[in-house]
Design an enzyme around this catalytic site. Structure first.
Site, PDB file in Angstrom:
ATOM      1  N   HIS A 135       0.859  -1.193   0.000  1.00  0.00           N
ATOM      2  CA  HIS A 135       0.000   0.000   0.000  1.00  0.00           C
ATOM      3  C   HIS A 135       0.897   1.246   0.000  1.00  0.00           C
ATOM      4  CE1 HIS A 135      -3.481   2.366   0.380  1.00  0.00           C
ATOM      5  NE2 HIS A 135      -3.878   2.095   1.607  1.00  0.00           N
ATOM      6  N   CYS A 265      -3.554   3.569   9.531  1.00  0.00           N
ATOM      7  CA  CYS A 265      -4.019   3.992   8.195  1.00  0.00           C
ATOM      8  C   CYS A 265      -5.532   4.150   8.140  1.00  0.00           C
ATOM      9  CB  CYS A 265      -3.534   3.005   7.146  1.00  0.00           C
ATOM     10  SG  CYS A 265      -4.231   1.348   7.311  1.00  0.00           S
ATOM     11  N   ARG A 293      -3.470  11.980   3.138  1.00  0.00           N
ATOM     12  CA  ARG A 293      -3.640  11.164   1.932  1.00  0.00           C
ATOM     13  C   ARG A 293      -3.848  12.072   0.720  1.00  0.00           C
ATOM     14  NH1 ARG A 293      -5.100   5.888   2.248  1.00  0.00           N
ATOM     15  NH2 ARG A 293      -4.318   5.925   0.115  1.00  0.00           N
TER      16      ARG A 293
HETATM   17  N1   CP Z   1      -6.230   3.765   4.538  1.00  0.00           N
HETATM   18  C1   CP Z   1      -6.957   3.465   3.452  1.00  0.00           C
HETATM   19  O1   CP Z   1      -6.439   3.072   2.405  1.00  0.00           O
HETATM   20  O2   CP Z   1      -8.282   3.653   3.620  1.00  0.00           O
HETATM   21  P1   CP Z   1      -9.460   3.258   2.613  1.00  0.00           P
HETATM   22  O3   CP Z   1      -9.532   1.751   2.609  1.00  0.00           O
HETATM   23  O4   CP Z   1     -10.679   3.902   3.177  1.00  0.00           O
HETATM   24  O5   CP Z   1      -9.097   3.772   1.244  1.00  0.00           O
HETATM   25  N1  NVA Z   2      -4.517  -3.871   5.576  1.00  0.00           N
HETATM   26  C1  NVA Z   2      -5.771  -3.254   5.251  1.00  0.00           C
HETATM   27  C2  NVA Z   2      -5.584  -1.833   4.868  1.00  0.00           C
HETATM   28  C3  NVA Z   2      -6.834  -1.063   4.585  1.00  0.00           C
HETATM   29  C4  NVA Z   2      -6.594   0.339   4.163  1.00  0.00           C
HETATM   30  C5  NVA Z   2      -6.448  -4.037   4.139  1.00  0.00           C
HETATM   31  O1  NVA Z   2      -5.763  -4.465   3.203  1.00  0.00           O
HETATM   32  O2  NVA Z   2      -7.659  -4.224   4.215  1.00  0.00           O
END
Ligand code: CP
Ligand code: NVA
Length: 308
Positions: A135, A265, A293
Protein backbone atom coordinates in the site's frame (compact mmCIF):
# COMPACT_ATOMS: atom_id res chain seq x y z
CA UNK A 1 9.40 5.69 -20.00
CA UNK A 2 5.99 5.66 -18.36
CA UNK A 3 6.33 6.17 -14.62
CA UNK A 4 4.28 3.61 -12.70
CA UNK A 5 3.94 3.69 -8.89
CA UNK A 6 3.32 0.06 -7.97
CA UNK A 7 5.68 0.15 -5.03
CA UNK A 8 7.81 2.86 -3.41
CA UNK A 9 10.92 1.45 -5.13
CA UNK A 10 9.46 2.53 -8.49
CA UNK A 11 10.10 6.09 -7.37
CA UNK A 12 13.26 5.43 -5.35
CA UNK A 13 14.70 7.47 -2.50
CA UNK A 14 15.36 10.68 -4.41
CA UNK A 15 11.93 10.89 -6.02
CA UNK A 16 10.26 9.90 -2.76
CA UNK A 17 11.99 12.84 -1.05
CA UNK A 18 10.87 15.12 -3.89
CA UNK A 19 7.29 13.85 -3.53
CA UNK A 20 7.36 14.50 0.23
CA UNK A 21 8.81 18.00 -0.16
CA UNK A 22 6.29 18.91 -2.84
CA UNK A 23 3.41 17.61 -0.73
CA UNK A 24 4.55 19.59 2.33
CA UNK A 25 4.94 22.77 0.26
CA UNK A 26 1.58 22.41 -1.50
CA UNK A 27 -0.19 21.73 1.78
CA UNK A 28 1.25 24.85 3.41
CA UNK A 29 0.56 27.00 0.33
CA UNK A 30 -3.20 26.27 0.39
CA UNK A 31 -3.80 26.48 4.13
CA UNK A 32 -7.22 27.95 4.90
CA UNK A 33 -8.48 27.61 1.32
CA UNK A 34 -11.78 25.90 0.45
CA UNK A 35 -11.05 22.19 -0.03
CA UNK A 36 -12.20 22.11 -3.65
CA UNK A 37 -10.27 25.15 -4.88
CA UNK A 38 -7.46 24.36 -7.32
CA UNK A 39 -3.85 25.13 -6.41
CA UNK A 40 -2.57 28.34 -8.05
CA UNK A 41 -0.61 26.50 -10.74
CA UNK A 42 -3.40 23.94 -11.47
CA UNK A 43 -0.72 21.59 -12.87
CA UNK A 44 -3.15 18.83 -13.96
CA UNK A 45 -5.58 21.10 -15.78
CA UNK A 46 -7.07 19.12 -18.71
CA UNK A 47 -5.95 15.80 -17.15
CA UNK A 48 -8.23 12.94 -16.05
CA UNK A 49 -7.47 10.13 -13.61
CA UNK A 50 -9.29 6.81 -14.03
CA UNK A 51 -9.81 4.95 -10.75
CA UNK A 52 -10.56 1.20 -10.76
CA UNK A 53 -11.69 -0.13 -7.39
CA UNK A 54 -12.21 -3.85 -6.85
CA UNK A 55 -12.30 -3.39 -3.06
CA UNK A 56 -13.99 -0.94 -0.69
CA UNK A 57 -12.39 2.41 0.04
CA UNK A 58 -13.13 5.69 1.77
CA UNK A 59 -9.78 7.50 2.10
CA UNK A 60 -8.02 6.33 -1.05
CA UNK A 61 -10.97 7.04 -3.31
CA UNK A 62 -11.88 10.41 -1.81
CA UNK A 63 -8.27 11.58 -1.50
CA UNK A 64 -7.51 10.81 -5.15
CA UNK A 65 -10.71 12.58 -6.26
CA UNK A 66 -9.88 15.64 -4.14
CA UNK A 67 -6.25 15.50 -5.23
CA UNK A 68 -7.26 15.73 -8.89
CA UNK A 69 -9.68 18.57 -8.10
CA UNK A 70 -6.95 20.50 -6.26
CA UNK A 71 -4.53 19.90 -9.14
CA UNK A 72 -7.09 21.35 -11.55
CA UNK A 73 -8.02 18.02 -13.21
CA UNK A 74 -10.78 15.43 -13.05
CA UNK A 75 -11.14 11.94 -11.59
CA UNK A 76 -13.41 9.14 -12.79
CA UNK A 77 -14.44 6.36 -10.40
CA UNK A 78 -14.99 2.88 -11.83
CA UNK A 79 -16.27 0.05 -9.65
CA UNK A 80 -14.48 -2.98 -11.13
CA UNK A 81 -17.60 -5.15 -10.83
CA UNK A 82 -19.52 -2.78 -13.10
CA UNK A 83 -16.77 -2.69 -15.73
CA UNK A 84 -16.35 -5.28 -18.47
CA UNK A 85 -13.26 -6.25 -16.46
CA UNK A 86 -15.76 -7.68 -13.97
CA UNK A 87 -17.15 -10.04 -16.60
CA UNK A 88 -13.98 -11.25 -18.19
CA UNK A 89 -12.43 -8.53 -20.36
CA UNK A 90 -8.71 -8.99 -19.85
CA UNK A 91 -6.56 -6.74 -17.71
CA UNK A 92 -4.32 -6.15 -20.75
CA UNK A 93 -7.21 -5.02 -22.97
CA UNK A 94 -8.57 -2.83 -20.17
CA UNK A 95 -5.14 -1.21 -19.92
CA UNK A 96 -4.95 -0.60 -23.67
CA UNK A 97 -8.39 1.00 -23.78
CA UNK A 98 -8.03 3.18 -20.67
CA UNK A 99 -4.62 4.37 -21.92
CA UNK A 100 -6.45 5.94 -24.89
CA UNK A 101 -9.02 7.64 -22.67
CA UNK A 102 -7.41 8.84 -19.44
CA UNK A 103 -4.04 10.27 -18.40
CA UNK A 104 -3.31 8.02 -15.40
CA UNK A 105 -4.91 5.03 -13.67
CA UNK A 106 -5.27 4.16 -9.99
CA UNK A 107 -6.22 0.58 -9.21
CA UNK A 108 -7.17 -1.11 -5.93
CA UNK A 109 -7.33 -4.87 -6.19
CA UNK A 110 -6.35 -8.12 -4.48
CA UNK A 111 -3.60 -9.76 -6.50
CA UNK A 112 -0.54 -7.55 -7.00
CA UNK A 113 0.17 -9.37 -10.28
CA UNK A 114 -2.98 -7.77 -11.74
CA UNK A 115 -1.55 -4.30 -11.10
CA UNK A 116 1.74 -5.34 -12.68
CA UNK A 117 -0.14 -6.65 -15.71
CA UNK A 118 -2.16 -3.45 -15.99
CA UNK A 119 1.07 -1.43 -15.88
CA UNK A 120 2.73 -3.68 -18.46
CA UNK A 121 0.00 -2.95 -20.99
CA UNK A 122 -0.72 0.67 -20.07
CA UNK A 123 0.96 3.59 -21.80
CA UNK A 124 -0.16 5.93 -19.00
CA UNK A 125 1.03 5.79 -15.36
CA UNK A 126 -0.54 3.12 -13.15
CA UNK A 127 -0.69 3.79 -9.40
CA UNK A 128 -1.23 1.05 -6.81
CA UNK A 129 -4.14 2.08 -4.60
CA UNK A 130 -3.61 -1.06 -2.43
CA UNK A 131 -3.09 -4.70 -3.20
CA UNK A 132 -2.78 -7.70 -0.91
CA UNK A 133 0.99 -7.18 -1.15
CA UNK A 134 1.49 -3.46 -0.54
CA UNK A 135 0.00 0.00 0.00
CA UNK A 136 2.65 2.51 -1.10
CA UNK A 137 0.39 5.60 -1.32
CA UNK A 138 -0.55 5.16 2.35
CA UNK A 139 3.07 5.24 3.42
CA UNK A 140 3.77 8.49 1.57
CA UNK A 141 1.01 10.06 3.70
CA UNK A 142 2.46 8.42 6.83
CA UNK A 143 5.95 9.80 6.15
CA UNK A 144 4.45 13.23 5.51
CA UNK A 145 2.67 13.05 8.87
CA UNK A 146 5.92 12.13 10.63
CA UNK A 147 7.88 14.93 8.91
CA UNK A 148 5.22 17.46 9.92
CA UNK A 149 6.05 16.60 13.55
CA UNK A 150 9.60 17.81 12.97
CA UNK A 151 10.97 14.26 13.17
CA UNK A 152 13.71 13.29 10.71
CA UNK A 153 13.35 9.95 8.93
CA UNK A 154 16.95 8.62 9.04
CA UNK A 155 17.48 6.65 12.24
CA UNK A 156 13.83 6.87 13.32
CA UNK A 157 12.60 3.85 15.31
CA UNK A 158 9.22 2.70 14.00
CA UNK A 159 7.37 -0.02 15.90
CA UNK A 160 4.65 -1.99 14.14
CA UNK A 161 2.21 -4.11 16.13
CA UNK A 162 0.00 -6.90 14.82
CA UNK A 163 -0.48 -8.45 11.41
CA UNK A 164 2.47 -8.47 8.99
CA UNK A 165 0.30 -7.14 6.17
CA UNK A 166 0.40 -4.96 3.03
CA UNK A 167 0.79 -1.73 5.01
CA UNK A 168 3.75 -3.10 6.95
CA UNK A 169 5.35 -4.27 3.69
CA UNK A 170 5.34 -0.69 2.38
CA UNK A 171 6.62 0.69 5.70
CA UNK A 172 9.53 -1.75 5.49
CA UNK A 173 10.14 -0.73 1.88
CA UNK A 174 10.18 2.93 2.95
CA UNK A 175 12.63 2.10 5.75
CA UNK A 176 15.14 0.80 3.21
CA UNK A 177 14.77 3.89 1.04
CA UNK A 178 14.68 6.54 3.78
CA UNK A 179 17.04 4.80 6.23
CA UNK A 180 14.82 4.32 9.27
CA UNK A 181 14.45 1.19 11.40
CA UNK A 182 11.42 -1.03 11.94
CA UNK A 183 10.66 -3.36 14.87
CA UNK A 184 7.77 -5.48 13.70
CA UNK A 185 5.96 -7.01 16.67
CA UNK A 186 4.08 -9.83 14.95
CA UNK A 187 2.83 -13.18 16.22
CA UNK A 188 4.42 -16.29 14.76
CA UNK A 189 2.93 -17.09 11.37
CA UNK A 190 1.97 -13.46 10.67
CA UNK A 191 5.41 -12.02 9.87
CA UNK A 192 5.89 -9.50 7.02
CA UNK A 193 6.75 -10.37 3.42
CA UNK A 194 10.29 -11.80 3.36
CA UNK A 195 11.29 -10.13 0.08
CA UNK A 196 10.50 -6.64 1.39
CA UNK A 197 12.42 -7.39 4.59
CA UNK A 198 15.48 -8.68 2.69
CA UNK A 199 15.46 -5.68 0.35
CA UNK A 200 15.27 -3.12 3.17
CA UNK A 201 18.03 -4.88 5.10
CA UNK A 202 20.22 -4.90 1.99
CA UNK A 203 19.69 -1.12 1.80
CA UNK A 204 20.97 -0.75 5.37
CA UNK A 205 17.74 -0.49 7.38
CA UNK A 206 17.47 -2.50 10.62
CA UNK A 207 14.33 -4.60 10.38
CA UNK A 208 13.67 -6.68 13.50
CA UNK A 209 10.84 -9.17 13.67
CA UNK A 210 10.05 -9.46 17.37
CA UNK A 211 7.49 -11.80 18.89
CA UNK A 212 7.30 -9.81 22.14
CA UNK A 213 5.04 -6.75 21.77
CA UNK A 214 6.61 -4.82 24.66
CA UNK A 215 10.12 -5.31 23.28
CA UNK A 216 8.96 -4.13 19.87
CA UNK A 217 7.59 -0.86 21.25
CA UNK A 218 10.38 -0.19 23.77
CA UNK A 219 11.84 3.27 23.05
CA UNK A 220 10.06 3.68 19.70
CA UNK A 221 9.52 7.12 18.09
CA UNK A 222 6.47 5.99 16.11
CA UNK A 223 3.98 3.23 16.92
CA UNK A 224 1.86 1.93 14.04
CA UNK A 225 -0.81 -0.69 13.71
CA UNK A 226 -3.56 -1.72 11.30
CA UNK A 227 -6.54 -4.02 11.20
CA UNK A 228 -5.93 -7.66 12.11
CA UNK A 229 -8.22 -8.74 9.25
CA UNK A 230 -7.48 -7.15 5.89
CA UNK A 231 -10.00 -6.94 3.08
CA UNK A 232 -10.56 -10.35 1.52
CA UNK A 233 -9.35 -12.26 4.61
CA UNK A 234 -11.45 -14.44 6.93
CA UNK A 235 -12.25 -13.16 10.41
CA UNK A 236 -10.53 -16.29 11.79
CA UNK A 237 -10.86 -16.70 15.56
CA UNK A 238 -7.39 -18.19 15.99
CA UNK A 239 -5.85 -15.18 14.21
CA UNK A 240 -7.72 -12.69 16.41
CA UNK A 241 -6.65 -14.61 19.52
CA UNK A 242 -3.00 -14.55 18.38
CA UNK A 243 -3.22 -10.77 17.80
CA UNK A 244 -4.62 -9.63 21.15
CA UNK A 245 -1.20 -9.44 22.91
CA UNK A 246 -0.25 -6.91 20.20
CA UNK A 247 -3.19 -4.57 20.83
CA UNK A 248 -1.98 -0.97 21.10
CA UNK A 249 -3.40 0.22 24.41
CA UNK A 250 -2.21 2.89 26.85
CA UNK A 251 0.03 0.44 28.72
CA UNK A 252 1.85 -0.53 25.52
CA UNK A 253 2.08 3.10 24.28
CA UNK A 254 3.73 3.98 27.62
CA UNK A 255 6.70 1.75 26.66
CA UNK A 256 7.49 3.94 23.64
CA UNK A 257 9.37 7.26 23.95
CA UNK A 258 7.40 9.92 25.87
CA UNK A 259 7.07 11.99 22.67
CA UNK A 260 6.18 8.97 20.53
CA UNK A 261 3.33 9.35 18.06
CA UNK A 262 0.68 6.82 17.01
CA UNK A 263 -0.37 6.14 13.40
CA UNK A 264 -3.10 3.95 11.90
CA UNK A 265 -4.02 3.99 8.20
CA UNK A 266 -7.70 3.44 9.11
CA UNK A 267 -10.35 2.10 9.05
CA UNK A 268 -9.82 1.19 12.72
CA UNK A 269 -11.45 -1.72 14.47
CA UNK A 270 -11.76 0.00 17.82
CA UNK A 271 -11.05 -2.31 20.73
CA UNK A 272 -9.17 -4.78 18.53
CA UNK A 273 -5.82 -3.56 17.16
CA UNK A 274 -6.01 -0.30 19.14
CA UNK A 275 -8.11 1.01 21.99
CA UNK A 276 -10.19 4.21 21.88
CA UNK A 277 -7.83 5.73 24.47
CA UNK A 278 -4.92 5.43 22.01
CA UNK A 279 -6.82 6.20 18.80
CA UNK A 280 -8.34 9.34 20.34
CA UNK A 281 -5.45 10.08 22.70
CA UNK A 282 -2.88 12.90 22.72
CA UNK A 283 -0.22 10.88 20.88
CA UNK A 284 -2.50 9.94 17.99
CA UNK A 285 -2.02 11.59 14.57
CA UNK A 286 -4.66 9.56 12.75
CA UNK A 287 -6.74 12.47 11.46
CA UNK A 288 -3.68 14.35 10.15
CA UNK A 289 -2.59 11.06 8.59
CA UNK A 290 -5.96 10.65 6.87
CA UNK A 291 -5.98 14.24 5.57
CA UNK A 292 -2.42 13.81 4.35
CA UNK A 293 -3.64 11.16 1.93
CA UNK A 294 -4.84 14.07 -0.27
CA UNK A 295 -1.54 15.93 -0.10
CA UNK A 296 0.45 12.75 -0.73
CA UNK A 297 -1.67 11.66 -3.71
CA UNK A 298 -1.21 15.04 -5.40
CA UNK A 299 2.56 14.79 -5.40
CA UNK A 300 2.51 11.09 -6.34
CA UNK A 301 0.36 12.02 -9.35
CA UNK A 302 2.69 14.87 -10.33
CA UNK A 303 5.69 12.56 -10.11
CA UNK A 304 3.95 9.83 -12.14
CA UNK A 305 3.05 12.32 -14.85
CA UNK A 306 6.63 13.56 -15.07
CA UNK A 307 5.88 16.96 -13.54
CA UNK A 308 8.09 16.44 -10.49
N1 CP B 1 -6.23 3.76 4.54
C1 CP B 1 -6.96 3.47 3.45
O1 CP B 1 -6.44 3.07 2.40
O2 CP B 1 -8.28 3.65 3.62
P1 CP B 1 -9.46 3.26 2.61
O3 CP B 1 -9.53 1.75 2.61
O4 CP B 1 -10.68 3.90 3.18
O5 CP B 1 -9.10 3.77 1.24
N1 NVA C 1 -4.52 -3.87 5.58
C1 NVA C 1 -5.77 -3.25 5.25
C2 NVA C 1 -5.58 -1.83 4.87
C3 NVA C 1 -6.83 -1.06 4.59
C4 NVA C 1 -6.59 0.34 4.16
C5 NVA C 1 -6.45 -4.04 4.14
O1 NVA C 1 -5.76 -4.46 3.20
O2 NVA C 1 -7.66 -4.22 4.21
Amino acid sequence: MTRHFLNLADAGAEALSAILNDALARKVARQGWPKGRADGDAPLKDHTLGMIFEKNSTRTRVSFEMAMRQLGGDAMFMAAGQMQLGRGETVADTARVLSRMVDAIVIRTDDHAKVEELAAYSSVPVINGLTDLSHPCQIVADLLTILEQGKALPGLEVAWLGDGNNVLASIIEAAGLMKFNVRAGCPKGYEPDADFVAQARAQGARIDIIADATAAVDGADIVVTDTWVSMGQDHAHNKIAAMFPYQVNEALMAKAKPDARFLHCLPAHRGEEATDAVLDGPQSLIWDEAENRIHAQKSILLWALGLL
